[in-house]
Design a protein around this motif. Structure first.
Motif, PDB file in Angstrom:
ATOM      1  N   CYS A  31      41.524  50.020 128.436  1.00  0.00           N
ATOM      2  CA  CYS A  31      42.013  48.703 127.918  1.00  0.00           C
ATOM      3  C   CYS A  31      43.217  48.340 128.452  1.00  0.00           C
ATOM      4  O   CYS A  31      44.286  49.257 128.616  1.00  0.00           O
ATOM      5  N   SER A  32      43.398  47.175 129.068  1.00  0.00           N
ATOM      6  CA  SER A  32      44.761  46.757 129.547  1.00  0.00           C
ATOM      7  C   SER A  32      45.908  46.870 128.577  1.00  0.00           C
ATOM      8  O   SER A  32      47.267  46.966 129.011  1.00  0.00           O
ATOM      9  N   GLY A  33      45.650  46.708 127.267  1.00  0.00           N
ATOM     10  CA  GLY A  33      46.822  46.745 126.319  1.00  0.00           C
ATOM     11  C   GLY A  33      46.924  48.168 125.803  1.00  0.00           C
ATOM     12  O   GLY A  33      47.706  48.156 124.715  1.00  0.00           O
ATOM     13  N   SER A  35      48.692  51.695 124.785  1.00  0.00           N
ATOM     14  CA  SER A  35      49.956  52.435 124.988  1.00  0.00           C
ATOM     15  C   SER A  35      49.497  53.919 125.425  1.00  0.00           C
ATOM     16  O   SER A  35      48.857  54.576 124.578  1.00  0.00           O
ATOM     17  N   LEU A  52      45.504  51.629 120.882  1.00  0.00           N
ATOM     18  CA  LEU A  52      45.367  50.232 120.923  1.00  0.00           C
ATOM     19  C   LEU A  52      45.827  49.642 119.840  1.00  0.00           C
ATOM     20  O   LEU A  52      45.605  50.115 118.539  1.00  0.00           O
ATOM     21  N   HIS A 164      58.086  48.976 123.060  1.00  0.00           N
ATOM     22  CA  HIS A 164      56.911  48.044 123.772  1.00  0.00           C
ATOM     23  C   HIS A 164      57.061  48.710 125.201  1.00  0.00           C
ATOM     24  O   HIS A 164      58.135  48.827 125.583  1.00  0.00           O
TER      25      HIS A 164
END
Length: 395
Positions: A31-33, A35, A52, A164
């Motif tokens: 997934c693009s989100g 970590s 995620l 982040h």
């Protein structure tokens, strides 16, 4: 658990690094989100993990493990348990709730035996679908997967890794490896306090280990005793037995030690390694240590029947080392051991306020049949004066 013998480093990385690991995972893509994190083992890239954000009702700060992959040459070291405990502790220190859901039976078994993780209410359960469920989530809801939540300790000192991704990029922290505090992970995962001993127990033969640490793990019982009731293994019990059976025997003996002595994990590992060596089981140090850790993390209350059996043990094994020190053969030692066991049982049951006849009856009621002459000899050996109502042992 062998990860404690390695040098491990961790860094924050971009999603594209997953391309090196994707072929080894049963789910494709990332997934693009997510970590993402990479791990080096002795300077070589060997593992990848990602998390995620998973906001849910009442838990807006929840995270879930997305991918965990270990390259084949580093599998079998226990890196998966190290990774989930490390990242779980790092993000818990940031105020996050960490979850892990997997279809992998191996991973599920690892989490079940990991004291840092607790099963959720949805563990091994499917969820009924509703009209609000997104189409791409339906397969996930139908699976009766393993579901766990991290309940372990907070791990600090890695705050930069939990930032982040924008802050990580701005601070030029991507790809910058930092060493993992293996001692802290081992202590939280296995409750190990002596990391040097743990490393040596996994890598050295028992003779070397005994020479280095033997004095630290002397038995609480008298060293001159010619019997040990905590050992239930007999040579005839494992002749030609499978490795799984031998490991089960070691596990039962570890539970007996936990019930009798409340052993530390280090002491438990040492004595099981000693038993493995003396009985010539030929199990590896890692297999023995795993049985010790399994017993150490097992709820003793579930073995109440075993505790009752221990109190009534009549079986024993001869302490060969003590017999050699006394210069007697095994048969003579066995005869003396029987007398020692009988004397120990008499001492447990004997009541000074009762007459000899009454004590004989009391012992018979508890499964110990002896004669009056045996009782008299025992009283004499123990330094009791001639029987009377106020008799006390002579100091």
């Amino acid at each position: 658990m062998q990860f404690v013998t390695e040098q491990i480093e961790i860094c924050r990385c971009e999603r594209r690094e997953y391309d090196k690991f994707e072929s080894l995972h049963y789910l494709k893509g990332i997934c693009s989100g997510a970590s993402c994190f990479m791990f080096k083992i002795n300077g070589v890239i060997g593992a990848f993990a990602s998390l995620l954000s998973m906001p849910m009702k009442g838990r807006g700060n929840a995270l879930i493990f997305h991918r965990i992959v270990v390259l084949r040459q580093f599998q079998g070291l226990g890196l998966s348990s190290m990774i989930v405990n490390l990242l779980g502790g790092i993000f818990k220190a940031e105020g996050k709730d960490i979850y892990l859901k997997t279809d992998s039976t191996r991973m599920g078994k690892m989490l079940r035996n990991n004291i840092q993780w607790s099963p959720t209410i949805m563990n091994r359960r499917t969820r009924k679908l509703s009209k609000h469920d997104h189409e791409r989530n339906k397969a996930r809801h139908r699976r009766a997967a393993f579901s766990f939540k991290y309940i372990g300790i907070e791990i600090r000192g890695y705050e930069a890794l939990a930032k982040h991704i924008r802050e990580v990029r701005d601070g030029n922290l991507l790809g910058k490896y930092v060493p993992v505090n293996i001692a802290e992970i081992a202590k939280s995962t296995y409750r190990i306090n002596e990391l040097a001993f743990f490393r040596d127990s996994l890598t050295n033969c028992f003779d070397v280990l005994s020479e280095k640490y033997g004095a630290n793990f002397l038995e609480c019982s008298q060293p001159a005793k010619l019997f040990t009731t905590q050992f239930v293994i007999k040579r005839k019990e494992y002749k030609g037995a499978s490795r799984e059976y031998l490991k089960r025997l070691l596990f039962i003996n570890a539970m007996i030690r936990m019930i009798q002595h409340k052993s530390t994990i280090e002491s438990l590992i040492f004595h099981l390694l000693k038993e493995n060596h003396q009985q010539q089981f030929n199990l590896s140090s890692v297999e023995v240590a795993k049985m010790a850790l399994k017993a150490y993390n097992t709820d003793i209350s579930k073995y109440s029947l075993l505790a009752k059996r221990i109190k009534s043990y009549s079986s024993y094994s001869v302490n060969v080392e003590a017999a050699k020190e006394m210069g007697i053969n095994t048969k003579a030692a066995s005869n003396i051991a029987r007398k020692q066991i009988r004397a120990q049982k008499i001492a447990e049951i004997y009541r000074p306020d009762l007459s000899d006849i009454e004590n004989i009856r009391l012992m018979a009621a508890n499964g110990l049949k002896i004669s009056i002459s045996t009782l008299k000899r025992w009283r004499k050996d123990q330094g009791y004066s001639k029987y009377n109502k106020s008799v006390i042992p002579i100091a």
